[in-house]
Enzyme design. Structure first.
Site, PDB file in Angstrom:
ATOM      1  N   ASP A   1      -6.973   0.372   0.940  1.00  0.00           N
ATOM      2  CA  ASP A   1      -5.591   0.805   1.214  1.00  0.00           C
ATOM      3  C   ASP A   1      -5.558   2.217   1.812  1.00  0.00           C
ATOM      4  O   ASP A   1      -4.948   2.423   2.875  1.00  0.00           O
ATOM      5  CB  ASP A   1      -4.723   0.727  -0.055  1.00  0.00           C
ATOM      6  CG  ASP A   1      -4.461  -0.706  -0.502  1.00  0.00           C
ATOM      7  OD1 ASP A   1      -5.091  -1.625   0.045  1.00  0.00           O
ATOM      8  OD2 ASP A   1      -3.630  -0.906  -1.412  1.00  0.00           O
TER       9      ASP A   1
ATOM     10  N   GLY B   1       0.795  -1.235   0.000  1.00  0.00           N
ATOM     11  CA  GLY B   1       0.000   0.000   0.000  1.00  0.00           C
ATOM     12  C   GLY B   1       0.822   1.277   0.000  1.00  0.00           C
ATOM     13  O   GLY B   1       0.412   2.275   0.598  1.00  0.00           O
ATOM     14  N   SER B   2       1.963   1.259  -0.700  1.00  0.00           N
ATOM     15  CA  SER B   2       2.821   2.449  -0.663  1.00  0.00           C
ATOM     16  C   SER B   2       2.119   3.663  -1.288  1.00  0.00           C
ATOM     17  O   SER B   2       2.196   4.764  -0.743  1.00  0.00           O
ATOM     18  CB  SER B   2       4.184   2.157  -1.301  1.00  0.00           C
ATOM     19  OG  SER B   2       4.242   2.613  -2.595  1.00  0.00           O
ATOM     20  N   SER B   3       1.421   3.487  -2.404  1.00  0.00           N
ATOM     21  CA  SER B   3       0.794   4.652  -3.051  1.00  0.00           C
ATOM     22  C   SER B   3      -0.294   5.248  -2.155  1.00  0.00           C
ATOM     23  O   SER B   3      -0.426   6.481  -2.063  1.00  0.00           O
ATOM     24  CB  SER B   3       0.233   4.293  -4.424  1.00  0.00           C
ATOM     25  OG  SER B   3      -0.669   3.226  -4.316  1.00  0.00           O
ATOM     26  N   ALA B   4      -1.048   4.406  -1.468  1.00  0.00           N
ATOM     27  CA  ALA B   4      -2.115   4.911  -0.595  1.00  0.00           C
ATOM     28  C   ALA B   4      -1.526   5.657   0.600  1.00  0.00           C
ATOM     29  O   ALA B   4      -2.058   6.698   1.024  1.00  0.00           O
ATOM     30  CB  ALA B   4      -2.986   3.753  -0.115  1.00  0.00           C
ATOM     31  N   ALA B   5      -0.424   5.149   1.148  1.00  0.00           N
ATOM     32  CA  ALA B   5       0.197   5.813   2.301  1.00  0.00           C
ATOM     33  C   ALA B   5       0.746   7.175   1.880  1.00  0.00           C
ATOM     34  O   ALA B   5       0.586   8.172   2.603  1.00  0.00           O
ATOM     35  CB  ALA B   5       1.314   4.937   2.872  1.00  0.00           C
TER      36      ALA B   5
HETATM   37  C1  MEV Z   1      -4.679  -4.003  -3.045  1.00  0.00           C
HETATM   38  O1  MEV Z   1      -3.874  -3.738  -1.903  1.00  0.00           O
HETATM   39  C2  MEV Z   1      -5.949  -4.679  -2.627  1.00  0.00           C
HETATM   40  C3  MEV Z   1      -6.871  -5.050  -3.775  1.00  0.00           C
HETATM   41  O2  MEV Z   1      -8.001  -5.703  -3.179  1.00  0.00           O
HETATM   42  C4  MEV Z   1      -7.314  -3.834  -4.548  1.00  0.00           C
HETATM   43  C5  MEV Z   1      -8.235  -2.913  -3.764  1.00  0.00           C
HETATM   44  O3  MEV Z   1      -8.899  -3.356  -2.848  1.00  0.00           O
HETATM   45  O4  MEV Z   1      -8.319  -1.722  -4.134  1.00  0.00           O
HETATM   46  C6  MEV Z   1      -6.227  -6.039  -4.735  1.00  0.00           C
END
Ligand code: MEV
Length: 320
Positions: free
Chosen positions: A153, A108-112
């Site tokens: 994320d 989840g680097s982009s979300a963080a």
């Molecule tokens: C990505 O970390 C998780 C997925 O379920 C995509 C999402 O939920 O947006 C693959």
């Protein structure tokens, strides 16, 4: 004046991919953080990533510029621009990204980075956006990274801790007393979450009835596992992680290296092990009792991959 904010990486413990289809998923924040420093500038938004060693100037209304820097840094620009829009402020910015989170690895680097950007920009402007606002703007940025995100994320990076999340019902913090030892192994294979989501879309489109059963099984196991977790039954939780990995394999998002890491962790005594995030490469996660934690980590290290042993962090996005 400048402001620095940070947000944590995440691991999805159960339910990734099916969460895109409205099913619940369980995720927790871990102690690797993305840091974003912002300061005001006369016009335009300048973004520099120390990790990618890339920089780009973004001008409002100038879209689809060619090049790696534009493509990779645009999500950060979107997070900054949307925050300014929300606050009705028209200013230029300088944004510096420095992250400990490995990119394109399922953590989840982009979300963080997006959550930290929103927090830093809003604090610089002097407005204290609530967590729900931060989360919503971070999701806008995530939409550029992979067009159909579930929102899990940005949600976990914003709130921290451990959550059960679904698109329909939103977030619920899980009440977990048991200390969870997480061992994360990185295959070192980078992949795009968007591409992985497309693979699952193919199965859902071509075999809707079968996919429906698999999704339903994912929902049932996440709900059972969340009550196991709150009751402190980590043995059952671990077994359900293994079942969940089977479902993810069934919809085509595992790979040989992930399987090697996952079976190595199980052989070394993990309570459960599965891929985490988009799959196709990226990371796997295992849970273990305190007695087996080191053996599991050693087993994974013997395969020559990067291993992180960590615990849940309860701090979400914050100003540094
Ligand atoms: C990505 O970390 C998780 C997925 O379920 C995509 C999402 O939920 O947006 C693959």
């Amino acid at each position: 004046m400048s402001v620095t904010a940070s947000a944590p990486a995440k691991v999805i413990l159960l339910g990734e991919h099916f969460v895109v289809y409205g099913e619940p998923a369980i995720a927790c924040a871990i102690d690797l953080r993305a840091r974003v420093k912002v300061s005001e500038s006369s016009d335009a938004i300048y973004v520099k990533s120390l990790n990618f060693n890339l920089e780009q100037v973004f001008h409002e209304g100038v879209e689809n510029v060619e090049g790696t820097a534009y493509r990779k840094l645009k999500p950060v620009y979107i997070a900054a621009r949307e925050t300014l829009k929300k606050l009705n402020v028209d200013t230029g910015l300088k944004v510096y990204v420095d992250s400990e989170i490995p990119v394109a690895s399922g953590l989840g680097s982009s979300a963080a980075v997006a959550a930290a950007t929103v927090k830093a920009v809003s604090t610089l402007i002097g407005e204290d956006l609530g967590l729900e606002e931060v989360r919503k703007i971070a999701i806008e940025s995530e939409r550029y990274v992979h067009r159909n995100p579930s929102g899990i994320d940005p949600t976990i990076s914003t709130y921290g801790g451990m959550i059960i999340y679904s698109k329909k019902t939103g977030v619920r913090k899980l009440n977990v007393r048991e200390k969870l030892s997480l061992i994360i192994g990185d295959t070192g294979i980078q992949r795009s979450t968007g591409e992985q989501i497309k693979l699952v879309e193919g199965i859902a489109r071509d075999y809707p009835e079968i996919f429906n059963y698999i999704s339903k099984a994912a929902r049932k196991l996440v709900l059972k596992a969340s009550s196991d977790l709150e009751r402190g039954d980590l043995t059952s939780f671990g077994r359900l992680m293994n079942v969940n990995h089977g479902l993810l394999s069934a919809v085509g998002v595992s790979c040989l290296k992930l399987e090697e890491l996952i079976y190595t962790a199980r052989k070394a005594g993990a309570l459960g092990a599965k891929l985490t995030g988009g799959g196709g490469g990226g990371c796997m996660v295992a849970i273990a009792t305190p007695e087996r934690k080191v053996a599991v980590a050693e087993g994974l290290r013997s395969l020559g991959v990067n291993v992180y042993t960590t615990e849940v962090t309860y701090e979400g996005v914050r100003v540094e």
